[in-house]
Structures are given as C-alpha cells and as structure tokens.
Design a protein around this motif. Structure first.
Motif, short mmCIF file in Angstrom:
data_model
loop_
_atom_site.label_atom_id
_atom_site.label_comp_id
_atom_site.label_asym_id
_atom_site.label_seq_id
_atom_site.Cartn_x
_atom_site.Cartn_y
_atom_site.Cartn_z
N VAL A 191 -35.64 -3.51 -49.95
CA VAL A 191 -34.61 -4.27 -50.66
C VAL A 191 -33.23 -3.66 -50.38
O VAL A 191 -32.26 -4.38 -50.12
N SER A 192 -33.14 -2.34 -50.42
CA SER A 192 -31.85 -1.69 -50.14
C SER A 192 -31.42 -1.92 -48.70
O SER A 192 -30.24 -2.17 -48.42
N ALA A 193 -32.38 -1.86 -47.76
CA ALA A 193 -32.04 -2.06 -46.36
C ALA A 193 -31.56 -3.48 -46.11
O ALA A 193 -30.56 -3.70 -45.41
N LEU A 194 -32.25 -4.47 -46.68
CA LEU A 194 -31.84 -5.86 -46.45
C LEU A 194 -30.55 -6.19 -47.20
O LEU A 194 -29.76 -7.02 -46.74
N GLU A 226 -28.14 -4.02 -47.57
CA GLU A 226 -27.12 -3.45 -46.69
C GLU A 226 -26.89 -4.34 -45.49
O GLU A 226 -25.75 -4.51 -45.04
N LEU A 227 -27.96 -4.92 -44.95
CA LEU A 227 -27.79 -5.85 -43.84
C LEU A 227 -26.99 -7.07 -44.25
O LEU A 227 -26.14 -7.56 -43.49
N SER A 228 -27.23 -7.56 -45.46
CA SER A 228 -26.46 -8.70 -45.95
C SER A 228 -24.98 -8.34 -46.10
O SER A 228 -24.11 -9.18 -45.88
N ARG A 229 -24.71 -7.10 -46.47
CA ARG A 229 -23.32 -6.68 -46.63
C ARG A 229 -22.61 -6.58 -45.29
O ARG A 229 -21.43 -6.93 -45.17
N ARG A 230 -23.32 -6.15 -44.25
CA ARG A 230 -22.69 -5.97 -42.93
C ARG A 230 -22.59 -7.29 -42.16
O ARG A 230 -21.62 -7.50 -41.42
N ASP A 231 -23.59 -8.14 -42.30
CA ASP A 231 -23.67 -9.35 -41.51
C ASP A 231 -23.13 -10.52 -42.32
O ASP A 231 -23.69 -10.88 -43.36
N ARG A 232 -22.09 -11.14 -41.84
CA ARG A 232 -21.51 -12.25 -42.57
C ARG A 232 -22.47 -13.45 -42.63
O ARG A 232 -22.40 -14.26 -43.53
N LEU A 233 -23.37 -13.55 -41.63
CA LEU A 233 -24.33 -14.65 -41.65
C LEU A 233 -25.36 -14.49 -42.76
O LEU A 233 -26.05 -15.44 -43.10
N ALA A 234 -25.50 -13.28 -43.28
CA ALA A 234 -26.51 -13.02 -44.30
C ALA A 234 -25.92 -12.88 -45.69
O ALA A 234 -26.56 -12.36 -46.58
N GLU A 235 -24.69 -13.35 -45.88
CA GLU A 235 -24.04 -13.16 -47.17
C GLU A 235 -24.78 -13.89 -48.29
O GLU A 235 -24.83 -13.44 -49.41
N GLY A 236 -25.40 -15.03 -47.96
CA GLY A 236 -26.07 -15.80 -49.00
C GLY A 236 -27.37 -15.19 -49.48
O GLY A 236 -27.89 -15.61 -50.52
N THR A 255 -27.99 -12.22 -50.67
CA THR A 255 -27.89 -11.39 -51.87
C THR A 255 -27.87 -12.22 -53.15
O THR A 255 -28.18 -11.71 -54.22
N SER A 256 -27.50 -13.49 -53.06
CA SER A 256 -27.48 -14.34 -54.25
C SER A 256 -28.89 -14.55 -54.80
O SER A 256 -29.06 -14.88 -55.99
N ARG A 257 -29.92 -14.38 -53.98
CA ARG A 257 -31.29 -14.53 -54.43
C ARG A 257 -31.73 -13.42 -55.36
O ARG A 257 -32.71 -13.57 -56.10
N LEU A 258 -31.03 -12.26 -55.29
CA LEU A 258 -31.49 -11.10 -56.03
C LEU A 258 -31.40 -11.30 -57.54
O LEU A 258 -31.97 -10.51 -58.30
N GLY A 259 -30.71 -12.34 -57.99
CA GLY A 259 -30.66 -12.60 -59.42
C GLY A 259 -31.93 -13.24 -59.94
O GLY A 259 -32.16 -13.25 -61.16
N GLU A 260 -32.77 -13.80 -59.08
CA GLU A 260 -34.02 -14.41 -59.51
C GLU A 260 -35.09 -13.34 -59.69
O GLU A 260 -34.94 -12.20 -59.27
#
Length: 680
Positions: free
Chosen positions: A323-326, A328-338, A340-345
């Motif tokens: 979870v921490s690695a992905l 971090e990947l979402s933070r670095r990669d603009r294509l993966a910005e969306g 992190t919004s799943r983490l609220g579920e």
C-alpha cells in the motif's frame, strides 16, 4: 446449473469433450496392459477345452502367460506409483473461517450468485494471483483439515509448513480450495476483490463435473509420478525401477497433454462467461488494480525485501508495504493520481479478524519462497518493522558491504590511507583508498600512482589523479612521473644521493632531466607534444583506463569469492523435522522455489559495495542518514531529501576508472573521502 455441475456456457461442453479424450488415453493404456492377459486367458481356456492342444500351443500358452504376468506386474507398479504419488501442493497460508468470517461470507455469497459450489476453504499466497487448487488427494488430507481448524495456533501452519504423517484412508470429496493473492487483500477494496474473484469462484462448477475431475486427477498423478522418478538420492535399484515408471508417465503425458491444456482453456472460458453476470463493469476497473498491485509487489520484493533477506532480516509487514509503495507511485506518477482516492473505501484486509498476524505469516512465507530463508524466526532470521528498516537493514547493509570491500583490499595488499588529522600509526578504512585503487591502479606492478603523462592540474577533478589529501595519504609506495616534475630541491638531492650509490649517474641525469626543467618550460613542452600528435597523450590515457578496468575486475572477483565464502559459512542447518515437512508439502525442489533475481555479476557486486562505502562516508562525515524508498529500497537522505544521482557516478568509477563525477558529487555535498568510516 445442471446436476453434473457443468453449465451450458461456451467452452463447457468443449472442456467435457477434452476431458473424455484424456480419459480415453487412460483407457487405452489399461487396454494395452491387459491385452497379454486376455490372450493368455484365451489360450488357457482353449487348452482346457482341448481345442488348442499340441506342442506348439503349449509353448505359446506358457510364453504368453509369462508375458502377461510380467506386463501386469509392471502395469500394477506404474498404477500404484501414479495413485500414491503426492501431487504438488502450493505453499500457502491457511485461513480458517474463525479467522476470517467476513471473507468466507463474501465468497459463499459470490458462489450463490454464480450458482456454483462454494470453495471448501480459503488460503493466501504471497503473490499477485488467485486460483482454485484441488487438495482432495489422501496425502493432502491433513493439510486440508488444518484449514478448518485454528490455523494461527502453530507457526508452522502459518508459513505453509503444516501437515503431519497421517493419511486419510480414501480421497476426500470436497470442493477445491480458493487461493487468494495476499497483496490483493491489502490494496484492493472489498467490491474490487469480489469482482476479481468472481471468475475464479465460478471455476468450481466445472471442477465438480466427474469427467473433468477424473481427467485432472489422472494428469496430476502422472505429473507427480514423473517428479518421483526424477527425485535425487535414489539407490540404484529404485532408480532403475522408478526410471521405467517415469518413462511410462512421460509417454502418457505426451499423449494427453494437448487435450488437458484445451480442457483447462475450456473450463476458464466457461467460468469467465458465467462470471459476467456478477460485477462485470466493476471487474474491468478492478483489473487495472491487479496490474498495479503486481508492479508494486514486484518492486517491493526486489528493491526492499531482498536486501533485508540477505542481511538475515525479513520484513514482517510486506502486504502493508504494498500500500505504501503504490501510494508513493501514485504520488510520483501523474497518471496514477486517481488511485489514491480509492483509499477512502473499505480495504479487503478488513475482512480478516487479525490482518497483522496474517500479514506476518505471508511475509515469512514470501521470504521462504523467494529467498530460501528458514521456515521459522530465529536469532539469525528475525523480523523487522518498517520503522526500524533504515537503521537495522540499510545502515547495517552499507557498513557490512563496506567492511567486506576493505577486507578484500587488505587481502590484495592495498595499503590503507591515514587520516591527516589523526594518527598515521592507525590508518582506518577510507573512501579515498577505494577511489585511488579503482582510478589509478597499475595492474602490472600491483601499485597505484603510475600515470604516464604530465597532467594539466592537481585538483580533485582529475579522472586519473587524486586530491591533495589523497596524494599525501600514503596509499602508493612509488611516486608518479607528474609528482617527479613538481619535486622540490630536497627531492632532487635525495634522487642524486640514490644515483651516486648505484653508480649510474648518466642514466639518473637523463631520468632527472624533467625535474631540472623549469615550470615555465612545461607548457611549451606540452604544446609541442599536442602540435605533433593532435591529441595529448591518448595512448597513456587508454592505458590508464585499461589498468583501472583490470583493477576493477580483480576487486570484483575478490568480492565475489569473499561473499560466496560468507554465504557458505552462514548456511543454516535445517532441522530434520522441518526439512521433512518441507519435502512433504513442496517436494524435492530446491529452495528458493522462485528466485527473484539471477546471481549478481562481479561488476554488479563491486558497484553495490562502492555505493555502500560512499553512503557510509556520507553518513559519517556529511550528516546524511539512511532511509527507505518504497520503490527503490535503501536510500541516502541528505537534509531530508533522497539523493538518487549517485548510481551513475559510481558506475563511471567502476566501469571506466573515471573518478571525476564522483569526486565532484562528494565535494558538492561536503563528504570527506579521506576520513575513516565506522564499519561493522
């Protein structure tokens, strides 16, 4: 669903046809085995009734009867080995219904919606995959029963090493076991996990069909018989006997292999078609998370977990690290910005009663599978939390590799540098010693400092030279030609005294001629050389690079040999009970079963050790600290920021002997290469 458990989906009937083809191969093999016996029965009956009498018939009767007995004995032996051979059992972490009631409830609800039998049990695997596994063989009876008990009462059951000596008297009639990838539980949300598991659970329908189940048992038995025949350590008699069984099993596998593959393809197509009725739209979105979880898991194992395993420590929260690695990947990669919004579920790991205990068990099993570590924790194989990782793994890794590097240099006879501010009687391990050896080493004489042309300057930027503090560190017993050109009057007098003692004044005067030349004439001499050749000292520069490469090869070979000796000496002695349990479940395959990386080359080891030495010097002299990067593993933090620009500069030194980029980097950060570092 039909009474046979096989629906009318596309591929279901094709799977049944292929299953019948597999069973026909078995029937033909049985027919070939009983054919001599049938002929012998005919001959015996004919002799008893007097219809086939005479000398020729008597000889044929006894010959065929003897052949029939031999064939029946061989066929019985092959059938016994195929029936009793233990099929492969995937190492998993069993999860009882008591430990995950919500997860069992979700799977049963999913099976009810799909109108298929529910899986008999659930297990976790430290991989990004999910499948159904048949564990109805008598040899797997104890392991299957353990999944219904409290799996957390015994650590060996947690790590996939459960199972005893007892065997069931007959095959257990039960549905397959659902094996789920543990990273899915931590990264996926509950709805996503249900959508991803739908095609897998739908496979229990075709698995319940008697023809498909029988065909699968036959193929697994043949595969297990081949494994038994190829097992090492057999005696000569058993090797010959099992060798015949193995050849027969391979022949049957070749005959039914294509039908078995097409049968499994039809089963998968039927399960996929049936699963379209459940969360089809969500499954398309969830498949993106499957690929992302696989990328994060692979990166976490190879970059973060593997260095800890090599140090005798195993991270106890690998799934939480995904979870921490992905993230971090979402933070670095603009294509993966969306993402992190799943983490609220609600995460799927909430379906477990004790997620931390399951994560620890899966982490230990991952170390066993991918690295070959011990089955249980011990003094030399202890867990480590992520908060302790930088101090207990990263810093220790750097200092251990730096100590190994200096031990190899000591064995090669490379002198240590002395700290100018300390005592010259107790020289310590310095980064300057490593840089000097790799950048200015003469492979023919075994000493450093053998430059062949007059350098344009004496600063730290010279690719083949050393800094002022490095030049006075005493790493070379022989002075260079450029140093002779800058020798003072005292040096000239000393040279003249040595010449008078040997009686070779003429030769010495020629050798000392550059030192008597004034510094004003050196630029003109260099200009003349440049005007004649067009490029200044290309041959000597090439020789220096070749010598540096040879020095790196020798050092890399020494590090590889030293590391091999350490690994051989540190190999733990596996207790007989643990070893027998591992063989009982996993067979005789060597551990690790799935190595993450091929063996590192000597140059790769050298680059890792030089990088570790640079990091130790930065920590001890420039205030840097060890850190953890979730995607790249051990990291060097300076002023709270990760420095990722070190690797290329180390490769310039290791591969080509060019110390200029590394020295510039050290100078910009204030790292003192001549200062001794602390080793383990």
């Amino acid at each position: 669903m039909s009474g046979t458990g096989l629906g009318e989906e596309m591929g279901a009937q094709g799977a049944r046809v292929r299953a019948l083809a597999v069973l026909r191969v078995r029937s033909r093999a049985l027919g070939v085995a009983v054919l001599p016996a049938a002929v012998a029965v005919v001959l015996l009956v004919g002799g008893a009734t007097g219809r086939l009498s005479g000398g020729g018939w008597d000889i044929a009767r006894w010959a065929v009867t003897g052949l029939a007995l031999v064939v029946l004995l061989l066929a019985g032996a092959v059938a016994a080995v195929v029936a009793r051979a233990r099929p492969a059992l995937s190492p998993t972490v069993p999860v009882s219904e008591k430990a995950a009631p919500d997860l069992y409830r979700l799977v049963r609800d999913l099976a009810e919606r799909l109108d298929v039998p529910a899986p008999s049990a659930i297990a976790l695997t430290p991989d990004c995959d999910s499948w159904l596994e048949d564990r109805t063989h008598p040899a797997h009876a104890e392991a299957l029963s353990d999944t219904h008990a409290d799996a957390y009462t015994h650590p060996r059951a947690l790590s996939g090493f459960g199972g005893g000596r007892r065997r069931a008297a007959r095959r257990i009639a039960a549905a397959p076991v659902l094996v789920i990838g543990s990273p899915f539980l931590w990264w996926m949300r509950v709805a996503e996990l249900r959508a991803v598991l739908a095609p897998v659970v739908a496979g229990t329908g075709p698995s319940a069909h008697p023809d498909i189940a029988a065909a699968r048992r036959f193929v697994r038995g043949l595969d297990a018989a081949v494994a038994v025949a190829s097992r090492p350590g057999l005696g000569p008699i058993r090797r010959v006997a099992l060798g015949f069984v193995g050849r027969v099993a391979k022949l049957l596998l070749r005959g039914c292999g294509e039908h078995a593959a097409l049968m499994e393809r039809g089963v998968a197509a039927a399960a996929s078609e049936r699963a379209q009725a459940v969360d089809y739209g969500l499954r398309i979105v969830a498949q993106e998370q499957v690929g992302l979880a696989y990328a994060g898991w692979d990166r976490l194992l190879t970059r973060v977990a593997l260095p800890a395993w090599r140090m005798g420590r195993w991270p106890s929260r690998l799934d939480a690290g995904v979870v921490s690695a992905l993230t971090e990947l979402s933070r670095r990669d603009r294509l993966a910005e969306g993402f992190t919004s799943r983490l609220g579920e609600r995460p799927a790991c909430d379906l477990l009663e004790e997620p931390g205990v399951v994560d620890e068990a899966a982490s230990l099993l991952a170390a066993r599978l991918f690295h070959g570590g011990p089955a249980e924790a011990g003094p030399d194989w202890s867990p480590v939390d992520w908060q302790q990782y930088p101090e207990e793994v990263v810093d220790r890794k750097w200092r251990t590799e730096a100590a190994r590097l200096h031990r190899v240099l000591d064995a090669m006879g490379v002198r240590r540098s002395a700290d100018p501010a300390g005592s010259a009687l107790t020289p310590g391990p310095t980064l300057e010693r490593v840089i000097e050896h790799l950048s200015r080493h003469d492979a023919r004489t075994g000493v450093t400092g053998s430059t062949r042309h007059v350098s344009g300057g004496s600063g730290s930027g010279g690719s083949g030279g050393s800094s002022g503090c490095g030049g006075s560190s005493g790493t070379s017993p022989v002075g260079s030609a450029s140093e002779a050109g800058r020798t003072s009057g005292i040096g000239e007098a000393g040279e003249t005294d040595r010449t008078n003692e040997t009686g070779k004044t003429n030769e010495t005067s020629k050798a000392n001629e550059p030192s008597r030349t004034s510094k004003a004439n050196e630029p003109s001499r260099t200009s003349e050389t440049t005007s004649r050749t067009g490029k200044p000292s290309r041959t000597s520069e090439t020789n220096k690079i070749d010598e540096a490469i040879e020095a790196g090869d020798a050092l890399a070979a020494g590090i590889s040999a030293e590391l091999a000796r350490e690994e051989a000496a540190a190999a733990p002695a596996v207790p007989a009970e643990v070893a027998s349990d591992a063989v009982a479940l996993w067979g005789t395959d060597p551990l690790p079963l799935f190595p993450l990386q091929p063996p590192r080359s000597g140059r790769e080891l050298l680059a890792d050790h030089v990088t570790a030495m640079v990091c130790c010097s930065a920590v001890d002299t420039a205030g840097a600290v060890p850190g953890l990067d979730w995607l790249d593993g051990p990291a060097l933090l300076i002023d709270g920021e990760r420095r990722a620009d070190l690797g290329g500069r180390v490769l310039s030194l290791v591969e080509g002997g060019d110390a200029e980029p590394l020295r510039s980097w050290l100078t910009s950060l204030g790292v003192r290469a001549e200062k001794p570092v602390r080793l383990v």
